[in-house]
Design an enzyme around this catalytic site. Structure first.
Site: not given
Length: 294
Positions: A16, A34, A53, A80, A131, A145, A149, A180
């Site tokens: 994404l 980045t 990072d 992201n 998110s 995870y 979020k 993805t």
């Protein structure tokens, strides 16, 4: 075409993030993307790719300041950078937990703080937090995870109210199923405890982690791209998967419309149903309290 803007997209090397970078370039914006590793971004006169990072607060703040110094402003920050972690809560090690929180939660916090410092004197800016619908509910084996979020959404909602007076708009993007590599090379795994093999098999079609090759485990990637159980059949679920380009277009359309004041932006045909199911489950619990008004 939108008025040219300066964008900073973390985790812009693939998925994404890459789609957002490409879409922003197509609309005439200048983009700094980045990435921590190799990327497949196209060479472009308005694109700069930098290694970063986001777990490093100092480096992240410096990256944001450098963009503002180089281009004179920062109009849009897209947070992201992040990854998924599969592991039952009992299975997750301290290293696992700190790593995903440092990346998915704190990395976005460090970048957001630095962006506000730049955007506040400008009197304008957009901060976009990528998110998931999994920040509304939760899924077994994705607990850390989900926690990262949920934390992202918590501080972002507070920040949105804090910075609106400075002309800064915050958007929390909640995608549903995306086509993805999130379930592939972007996924990490806790050391499995055999007691949870049955849980993994029910959810993903295999107890084995990391995943076997995709052709050996039907449905693994679709299941992992689905933060909540849709209750549909596999064919319907596959049809609801959204391409990164389509998701990026929806995000850019929202940003181009200053009258769209939504804090949370649902992306993907399956996202509304996933969120509705998660909210209904929560309301069902709350309604057991006779004092609850709804």
């Amino acid at each position: 075409m939108d008025a040219p803007e300066v964008w900073l997209v973390t985790g812009g090397g693939r998925g994404l993030g890459r789609a957002i970078v490409v879409a922003a370039l197509e609309r005439g914006h200048t983009v700094v993307a980045t990435a921590r590793a190799e990327h497949s971004l196209p060479a472009h006169e308005r694109l700069t790719v930098r290694a970063l990072d986001v777990r490093d607060r100092g480096a992240t703040r410096e990256a944001v300041r450098n963009v503002a110094e180089q281009f004179g402003r920062l109009d849009v920050l897209v947070n992201n950078a992040g990854y998924g972690l599969v592991g039952a809560v009992e299975e997750v090690s301290e290293e696992d937990a700190r790593a995903i929180l440092d990346t998915d939660l704190l990395g976005a916090l460090w970048a957001s703080q630095a962006a506000v410092e730049v955007m506040r004197p400008q009197g304008s800016g957009e901060i976009v937090q990528i998110s998931t619908t999994g920040a509304v509910g939760a899924m077994p084996t994705l607990g850390l995870y989900n926690a990262a979020k949920w934390g992202l959404e918590g501080f972002s909602a507070a920040m949105a109210a804090e910075v609106a007076r400075f002309g800064i708009r915050v958007t929390i993007v909640e995608p549903g199923s995306l086509d993805t590599d999130w379930a592939g090379s972007s996924m990490r795994f806790a050391s499995p405890v055999p007691a949870y093999d049955e849980v993994r098999s029910e959810l993903f079609g295999t107890a084995e982690v990391p995943w076997p090759a995709p052709d050996a485990t039907a449905g693994t990637e679709a299941a992992l791209d689905e933060p909540a159980d849709s209750g549909g059949d596999a064919e319907a679920d596959a049809a609801s998967v959204t391409s990164p380009a389509t998701a990026a277009a929806a995000i850019l359309a929202h940003l181009a419309d200053p009258s769209d004041t939504r804090l949370r932006l649902l992306v993907g045909d399956d996202a509304p149903g996933q969120v509705a199911a998660a909210l209904e489950a929560r309301l069902t619990d709350y309604r057991r309290d006779p004092r609850f008004p709804l």
